[in-house]
Design a protein around this motif. Structure first.
Motif, mmCIF file in Angstrom:
data_model
loop_
_atom_site.group_PDB
_atom_site.id
_atom_site.type_symbol
_atom_site.label_atom_id
_atom_site.label_comp_id
_atom_site.label_asym_id
_atom_site.label_seq_id
_atom_site.Cartn_x
_atom_site.Cartn_y
_atom_site.Cartn_z
ATOM 1 N N GLU A 1 3.671 -8.272 25.614
ATOM 2 C CA GLU A 1 5.079 -8.679 25.581
ATOM 3 C C GLU A 1 5.962 -8.166 26.589
ATOM 4 O O GLU A 1 5.835 -6.880 26.986
ATOM 5 C CB GLU A 1 5.554 -8.620 24.162
ATOM 6 N N PRO A 2 6.928 -8.833 27.017
ATOM 7 C CA PRO A 2 7.883 -8.589 27.921
ATOM 8 C C PRO A 2 8.639 -7.278 27.139
ATOM 9 O O PRO A 2 9.224 -7.349 26.113
ATOM 10 C CB PRO A 2 8.733 -9.556 28.310
ATOM 11 N N SER A 3 9.106 -6.322 27.951
ATOM 12 C CA SER A 3 10.264 -5.342 27.162
ATOM 13 C C SER A 3 11.563 -5.974 27.122
ATOM 14 O O SER A 3 12.264 -5.757 26.154
ATOM 15 C CB SER A 3 10.074 -3.768 28.034
ATOM 16 N N PHE A 4 11.888 -6.782 28.124
ATOM 17 C CA PHE A 4 13.274 -7.518 28.099
ATOM 18 C C PHE A 4 13.356 -8.654 29.189
ATOM 19 O O PHE A 4 12.829 -8.879 29.926
ATOM 20 C CB PHE A 4 14.047 -6.297 28.162
ATOM 21 N N ARG A 5 14.492 -9.425 28.962
ATOM 22 C CA ARG A 5 14.681 -10.544 29.738
ATOM 23 C C ARG A 5 15.972 -10.166 30.181
ATOM 24 O O ARG A 5 17.038 -9.684 29.571
ATOM 25 C CB ARG A 5 14.826 -11.764 28.975
ATOM 26 N N ALA A 6 16.147 -10.229 31.443
ATOM 27 C CA ALA A 6 17.340 -10.083 32.415
ATOM 28 C C ALA A 6 18.451 -11.124 32.349
ATOM 29 O O ALA A 6 18.006 -12.134 31.642
ATOM 30 C CB ALA A 6 17.094 -9.617 33.822
ATOM 31 N N VAL A 7 19.412 -10.793 32.859
ATOM 32 C CA VAL A 7 20.513 -12.039 32.929
ATOM 33 C C VAL A 7 19.954 -13.178 33.454
ATOM 34 O O VAL A 7 20.267 -14.473 32.956
ATOM 35 C CB VAL A 7 21.786 -11.579 33.507
ATOM 36 N N ASN A 8 19.229 -12.966 34.482
ATOM 37 C CA ASN A 8 18.364 -13.983 35.081
ATOM 38 C C ASN A 8 17.531 -14.867 34.406
ATOM 39 O O ASN A 8 16.455 -15.753 35.033
ATOM 40 C CB ASN A 8 18.236 -13.531 36.564
ATOM 41 N N ASN A 9 17.138 -14.164 33.115
ATOM 42 C CA ASN A 9 16.249 -15.071 32.452
ATOM 43 C C ASN A 9 14.626 -14.445 32.810
ATOM 44 O O ASN A 9 13.853 -14.977 32.319
ATOM 45 C CB ASN A 9 16.344 -16.438 32.249
ATOM 46 N N TYR A 10 14.544 -13.680 34.056
ATOM 47 C CA TYR A 10 13.352 -13.281 34.060
ATOM 48 C C TYR A 10 12.749 -12.129 33.106
ATOM 49 O O TYR A 10 13.520 -11.421 32.796
ATOM 50 C CB TYR A 10 13.487 -12.526 35.569
ATOM 51 N N ARG A 11 11.632 -12.225 32.834
ATOM 52 C CA ARG A 11 10.979 -11.152 32.077
ATOM 53 C C ARG A 11 10.446 -10.060 32.693
ATOM 54 O O ARG A 11 9.924 -10.083 33.825
ATOM 55 C CB ARG A 11 9.711 -11.681 31.205
ATOM 56 N N TYR A 12 10.763 -8.869 32.224
ATOM 57 C CA TYR A 12 10.456 -7.564 32.956
ATOM 58 C C TYR A 12 9.292 -6.989 31.781
ATOM 59 O O TYR A 12 9.567 -6.972 30.485
ATOM 60 C CB TYR A 12 11.591 -6.722 33.041
ATOM 61 N N TYR A 13 8.214 -6.493 32.277
ATOM 62 C CA TYR A 13 7.161 -5.748 31.396
ATOM 63 C C TYR A 13 7.204 -4.238 31.777
ATOM 64 O O TYR A 13 7.666 -3.778 32.833
ATOM 65 C CB TYR A 13 5.955 -6.259 31.966
ATOM 66 N N ASP A 14 6.966 -3.416 30.793
ATOM 67 C CA ASP A 14 6.919 -1.918 31.147
ATOM 68 C C ASP A 14 5.520 -1.301 31.306
ATOM 69 O O ASP A 14 4.661 -2.162 31.276
ATOM 70 C CB ASP A 14 7.699 -1.272 29.817
ATOM 71 N N GLN A 15 5.399 -0.133 31.443
ATOM 72 C CA GLN A 15 4.208 0.636 31.789
ATOM 73 C C GLN A 15 3.259 0.399 30.768
ATOM 74 O O GLN A 15 2.021 0.245 31.053
ATOM 75 C CB GLN A 15 4.427 2.030 31.950
ATOM 76 N N GLU A 16 3.640 0.029 29.546
ATOM 77 C CA GLU A 16 2.918 -0.019 28.260
ATOM 78 C C GLU A 16 2.124 -1.524 28.532
ATOM 79 O O GLU A 16 0.779 -1.757 28.142
ATOM 80 C CB GLU A 16 3.456 -0.210 27.010
ATOM 81 N N ALA A 17 2.746 -2.378 28.901
ATOM 82 C CA ALA A 17 2.181 -3.953 29.449
ATOM 83 C C ALA A 17 1.116 -3.656 30.520
ATOM 84 O O ALA A 17 0.144 -4.148 30.162
ATOM 85 C CB ALA A 17 3.323 -4.891 29.662
ATOM 86 N N LEU A 18 1.570 -2.739 31.274
ATOM 87 C CA LEU A 18 0.695 -2.779 32.347
ATOM 88 C C LEU A 18 -0.751 -2.037 31.897
ATOM 89 O O LEU A 18 -1.840 -2.737 32.248
ATOM 90 C CB LEU A 18 1.061 -1.835 33.500
ATOM 91 N N LYS A 19 -0.569 -1.078 31.178
ATOM 92 C CA LYS A 19 -1.913 -0.450 30.412
ATOM 93 C C LYS A 19 -2.564 -1.306 29.728
ATOM 94 O O LYS A 19 -3.836 -1.442 29.768
ATOM 95 C CB LYS A 19 -1.420 0.761 29.705
ATOM 96 N N ARG A 20 -1.822 -2.368 28.872
ATOM 97 C CA ARG A 20 -2.752 -3.189 27.868
ATOM 98 C C ARG A 20 -3.364 -4.132 28.753
ATOM 99 O O ARG A 20 -4.316 -4.724 28.690
ATOM 100 C CB ARG A 20 -1.544 -4.056 27.044
ATOM 101 N N LEU A 21 -2.872 -4.623 29.866
ATOM 102 C CA LEU A 21 -3.394 -5.808 30.610
ATOM 103 C C LEU A 21 -4.782 -4.991 31.566
ATOM 104 O O LEU A 21 -5.719 -5.717 31.523
ATOM 105 C CB LEU A 21 -2.401 -6.115 31.934
#
Length: 132
Positions: free
Chosen positions: A30-50
């Motif tokens: 899951e993304p860690s957050f959505r920015a104002v531009n509606n882009y999804r940002y992923y954290d290091q945990e998402a990278l590890k999971r992938l």
């Protein structure tokens, strides 16, 4: 902590953007957050999971098996025995696939023996056998 756009995750993991979106739809990341531009940002945990998912998929583990493993990671109190049982079940499935592939190989070799290289496709014994 570093945050990644989806294309950065794709580059880091050598997975396609579509695969990452698919894993997100299956709730494996899951993304860690959505920015104002509606882009999804992923954290290091998402990278590890992938990376974890990619390694599991390389072992031909199903999404269900991967999901079970990830659930066990979130709840480590169950112990390694559960992981061992899951892997043992997967080994049994792999062994079954090996048997199936060996059967396919044998059938293909039998078909190959029907070949009379000097005929036209109209008289090809392999094609005729497959059509019957």
């Amino acid at each position: 902590m570093k945050n990644y756009l989806i294309h950065e995750l794709a580059k880091q993991t050598q997975l396609s953007v579509d695969s990452i979106r698919f894993y997100e739809k299956k709730n494996l990341i899951e993304p860690s957050f959505r920015a104002v531009n509606n882009y999804r940002y992923y954290d290091q945990e998402a990278l590890k999971r992938l990376v974890f998912i990619k390694r599991c998929r390389a072992l031909d583990m199903s999404l269900d098996e991967i999901s079970q493993l990830m659930e066990l990671i979130r709840h480590p109190e169950q112990g390694c025995q559960v992981v061992d049982q899951l892997v043992e079940q997967h080994i049994l499935k792999v062994n079954e696939k090996i048997r199936e592939l060996q059967k396919f190989q044998s059938e293909l070799q039998q078909l190959r023996q029907l070949c009379q290289n000097d005929t036209t496709i109209d008289h090809c014994q392999i094609i005729k056998h497959l059509a019957d």
